[in-house]
Design an enzyme around this catalytic site. Structure first.
Site, PDB file in Angstrom:
ATOM      1  CB  VAL A  11      37.072  47.800  89.934  1.00 18.35           C
ATOM      2  CG1 VAL A  11      38.118  46.706  89.809  1.00 18.35           C
ATOM      3  CG2 VAL A  11      37.267  48.537  91.247  1.00 18.35           C
ATOM      4  CG  LEU A 153      41.064  51.070  91.428  1.00 16.01           C
ATOM      5  CD1 LEU A 153      39.884  52.000  91.594  1.00 16.01           C
ATOM      6  CD2 LEU A 153      41.195  50.675  89.974  1.00 16.01           C
ATOM      7  NE  ARG A 154      44.359  56.809  96.051  1.00 14.72           N
ATOM      8  CZ  ARG A 154      45.224  57.825  96.053  1.00 14.72           C
ATOM      9  NH1 ARG A 154      45.189  58.731  96.999  1.00 14.72           N
ATOM     10  NH2 ARG A 154      46.117  57.971  95.091  1.00 14.72           N
ATOM     11  CG  LEU A 253      46.233  60.963 110.160  1.00 13.29           C
ATOM     12  CD1 LEU A 253      47.575  61.266 110.801  1.00 13.29           C
ATOM     13  CD2 LEU A 253      45.296  60.315 111.198  1.00 13.29           C
ATOM     14  CB  ALA A 255      39.045  66.038 111.010  1.00 20.28           C
ATOM     15  CB  CYS A 263      35.374  50.694  99.031  1.00 21.64           C
ATOM     16  SG  CYS A 263      35.490  50.285  97.287  1.00 21.64           S
TER      17      CYS A 263
HETATM   18  P1  NAD Z   1      30.330  48.788  89.750  1.00 18.03           P
HETATM   19  O1  NAD Z   1      28.957  48.617  90.293  1.00 18.03           O
HETATM   20  O2  NAD Z   1      30.774  50.126  89.258  1.00 18.03           O
HETATM   21  O3  NAD Z   1      30.565  47.740  88.541  1.00 18.03           O
HETATM   22  C1  NAD Z   1      30.147  46.420  88.546  1.00 18.03           C
HETATM   23  C2  NAD Z   1      29.699  46.073  87.119  1.00 18.03           C
HETATM   24  O4  NAD Z   1      29.496  44.672  87.031  1.00 18.03           O
HETATM   25  C3  NAD Z   1      28.380  46.715  86.715  1.00 18.03           C
HETATM   26  O5  NAD Z   1      28.567  47.454  85.516  1.00 18.03           O
HETATM   27  C4  NAD Z   1      27.429  45.516  86.514  1.00 18.03           C
HETATM   28  O6  NAD Z   1      26.497  45.740  85.471  1.00 18.03           O
HETATM   29  C5  NAD Z   1      28.420  44.428  86.144  1.00 18.03           C
HETATM   30  N1  NAD Z   1      27.955  43.042  86.357  1.00 18.03           N
HETATM   31  C6  NAD Z   1      27.291  42.527  87.422  1.00 18.03           C
HETATM   32  N2  NAD Z   1      27.079  41.204  87.232  1.00 18.03           N
HETATM   33  C7  NAD Z   1      27.618  40.875  86.032  1.00 18.03           C
HETATM   34  C8  NAD Z   1      27.728  39.668  85.288  1.00 18.03           C
HETATM   35  N3  NAD Z   1      27.243  38.518  85.749  1.00 18.03           N
HETATM   36  N4  NAD Z   1      28.324  39.695  84.082  1.00 18.03           N
HETATM   37  C9  NAD Z   1      28.830  40.863  83.598  1.00 18.03           C
HETATM   38  N5  NAD Z   1      28.767  42.037  84.269  1.00 18.03           N
HETATM   39  C10 NAD Z   1      28.178  42.044  85.470  1.00 18.03           C
HETATM   40  O7  NAD Z   1      31.309  48.265  90.905  1.00 18.03           O
HETATM   41  P2  NAD Z   1      32.827  48.721  91.177  1.00 18.03           P
HETATM   42  O8  NAD Z   1      32.850  49.983  91.955  1.00 18.03           O
HETATM   43  O9  NAD Z   1      33.600  48.622  89.912  1.00 18.03           O
HETATM   44  O10 NAD Z   1      33.279  47.555  92.177  1.00 18.03           O
HETATM   45  C11 NAD Z   1      33.534  46.239  91.726  1.00 18.03           C
HETATM   46  C12 NAD Z   1      34.247  45.483  92.826  1.00 18.03           C
HETATM   47  O11 NAD Z   1      35.532  46.061  93.066  1.00 18.03           O
HETATM   48  C13 NAD Z   1      33.531  45.486  94.176  1.00 18.03           C
HETATM   49  O12 NAD Z   1      33.728  44.267  94.806  1.00 18.03           O
HETATM   50  C14 NAD Z   1      34.253  46.572  94.935  1.00 18.03           C
HETATM   51  O13 NAD Z   1      34.193  46.390  96.329  1.00 18.03           O
HETATM   52  C15 NAD Z   1      35.662  46.412  94.434  1.00 18.03           C
HETATM   53  N6  NAD Z   1      36.487  47.626  94.519  1.00 18.03           N
HETATM   54  C16 NAD Z   1      35.958  48.836  94.169  1.00 18.03           C
HETATM   55  C17 NAD Z   1      36.756  49.979  94.227  1.00 18.03           C
HETATM   56  C18 NAD Z   1      36.192  51.335  93.852  1.00 18.03           C
HETATM   57  O14 NAD Z   1      36.841  52.333  94.145  1.00 18.03           O
HETATM   58  N7  NAD Z   1      35.019  51.413  93.222  1.00 18.03           N
HETATM   59  C19 NAD Z   1      38.085  49.877  94.641  1.00 18.03           C
HETATM   60  C20 NAD Z   1      38.604  48.628  94.965  1.00 18.03           C
HETATM   61  C21 NAD Z   1      37.789  47.504  94.903  1.00 18.03           C
END
Ligand code: NAD
Length: 437
Positions: A11, A153-154, A253, A255, A263
């Site tokens: 993200v 985002l997806r 939808l 299956a 997520c």
């Molecule tokens: P991710 O694990 O890919 O990335 C998280 C990053 O944060 C890692 O690189 C980690 O090293 C870094 N990090 C952790 N603590 C830190 C700190 N204190 N300082 C600096 N960097 C730090 O996770 P993601 O998939 O990007 O998801 C992030 C958030 O977004 C989550 O809450 C998730 O639920 C949400 N989200 C994800 C998606 C998806 O498709 N992946 C979509 C929508 C929302």
């Protein structure tokens, strides 16, 4: 606008790159030195279509940079996004907010001047209040406003989703943040993407309600698929028949083997916990979680049944391991439970995934890897299509048949038509389609 993006994962990196593409000045910060070193060298640590070019263009234009130095980046920023992980807390399924809280305290120590702090991570209702408290406790002089801006985002289509969102949700309690957020999203706002302002707690709830609903929709059609198999029907026709009703909608939808990914599993679980904490139980989501959990191993048993009920000593070929195509993300992928069920039953598992094998090796034990789909089919008792990557959609079925030890194709994504598979001399097992379809 000067933006600091904390967390350069799926993200944070996509959002940061897209904001810089809008013309903002963005610094992405991560605690992983390896990740930042790779990004500085122009390497993209994840697979996401289009991301490499977007990062390269904006880094070269001087609008996008990477650092592990949170203090300098935050001190300089007008807006600080928190995009760190919020995985399931081990043991109870609540969202683990420790990364968010650490980031909040780090921000508090580093901010200078009026700064808008935006939680982009998916966080349970009330987290914005907690972030606000942490900032005030850590640095009582900090002049900050805390906003919730959940991300929808997806993976696999992340850049397009970010640049052409169905809506942008901004939850705030202090109107000073409103013009700042309007400025951050101005290019999208001008393109008519609805920018929806709500209270902060409502914004936090919107994200979980959206993911809970989508997970429920997938689980609903999966159960209808099971009924189609037993009662004699075609789940794809049922899905089309109901999806053409605008009140239902055709998306989500399909299956399949059950939802997975980084997520839906953790967010549905966290939503259930929140409901219980507030004594407002979400029974539909509780059931969705339970049904989906059972389904993944049931898919393993479906493969075993397709092999005559016994796979001991037999080789099973798997096509695709990631939770969906166009990503390398293996977090909570259905393949993990399928592989485990097959290994528990004594099978040898050979698999191939176009982008996910490196990450799969860190998650799966006891799996052998092939060079491509045909390599995986060679000598296998059964070939299982687990993730519908494009390259698995038009396999040379005659060649597959000639390579397999016994001619069985289990299609967990309903990519093929029974007639074409059977014409090639393969037995065909799919999802929610009785023998006739
Ligand atoms: P991710 O694990 O890919 O990335 C998280 C990053 O944060 C890692 O690189 C980690 O090293 C870094 N990090 C952790 N603590 C830190 C700190 N204190 N300082 C600096 N960097 C730090 O996770 P993601 O998939 O990007 O998801 C992030 C958030 O977004 C989550 O809450 C998730 O639920 C949400 N989200 C994800 C998606 C998806 O498709 N992946 C979509 C929508 C929302």
């Amino acid at each position: 606008m000067k933006i600091a993006m904390i967390g350069a994962g799926y993200v944070g990196l996509v959002s940061g790159a897209c904001f810089s593409d809008f013309g903002h000045d963005v610094v992405c910060i991560d605690i992983s030195e390896d990740k930042i070193a790779r990004l500085k060298r122009g390497e993209i640590p994840i697979y996401e279509p289009g991301l490499e070019t977007l990062v390269e263009t904006n880094a070269r234009a001087g609008r996008l940079s990477f650092t592990t130095d949170l203090n300098a980046a935050v001190a300089d920023a007008d807006v600080v996004f928190i995009a760190v992980g919020t995985p399931s807390r081990r043991g109870d399924g609540h969202a683990d907010l420790s990364y968010v809280y650490v980031a909040a305290a780090d921000i508090a120590r580093a901010v200078t001047g009026f700064t808008v702090i935006v939680t982009k991570s998916t966080v349970p209702v009330g987290t914005g209040d907690a972030v606000e408290r942490i900032i005030a406790d850590t640095n009582p002089d900090a002049d900050c406003v805390v906003v919730s801006n959940p991300e929808f985002l997806r993976e696999g289509a992340a850049i397009d989703d970010f640049k052409r969102p169905d809506r942008i949700v901004v939850g705030l309690e202090d109107d000073r943040a409103r013009p700042v957020m309007e400025e951050v999203y101005r290019p999208l706002y001008l393109n008519q993407a609805p920018l929806m302002f709500t209270g902060r707690r409502t914004a936090e709830l919107i994200k979980y309600a959206a993911n809970g609903f989508l997970a429920m929709k997938i689980t609903f059609i999966n159960e209808i698929a099971d009924l189609c198999e037993k009662a004699g029907g075609d789940v794809q026709a049922v899905a089309r028949g109901i999806g053409l009703d605008n009140r239902i909608g055709a998306k989500f939808l399909n299956a399949g083997p059950g939802y997975g990914g980084s997520c839906f599993p953790k967010d549905t679980l966290a939503l259930v916990k929140t409901g219980q904490d507030y004594e407002a139980p979400l029974r539909l989501i509780e059931t969705t979680v339970a049904v989906n959990d059972t389904r993944k191993r049931a898919m393993g048993r479906k493969v075993i049944a397709a092999c005559g009920g016994d796979v001991r000593g037999k080789t099973i070929g798997l096509l695709g391991l990631t939770f969906k195509p166009e990503t390398d993300d293996m977090r909570d992928a259905p393949s993990i439970a399928i592989v485990q069920t097959l290994l528990d039953a004594g099978a040898r598992v050979r698999a191939y995934d176009p982008e996910g094998m490196e990450m799969a090796k860190t998650v799966l034990d006891g799996v052998e890897y092939g060079a491509d789909a045909y390599d995986v089919a060679r000598g296998a008792e059964c070939l299982v299509l687990v993730t519908e990557w494009n390259q698995f959609r038009s396999l040379d079925l005659d060649r597959v048949k000639s390579l397999l030890a016994s001619p069985v194709l289990v299609d967990l994504r309903n990519v093929y038509r029974r007639a074409e598979v059977e014409k090639a001399g393969l037995a065909y097992i799919s999802i929610g389609r009785s023998d006739q379809v």
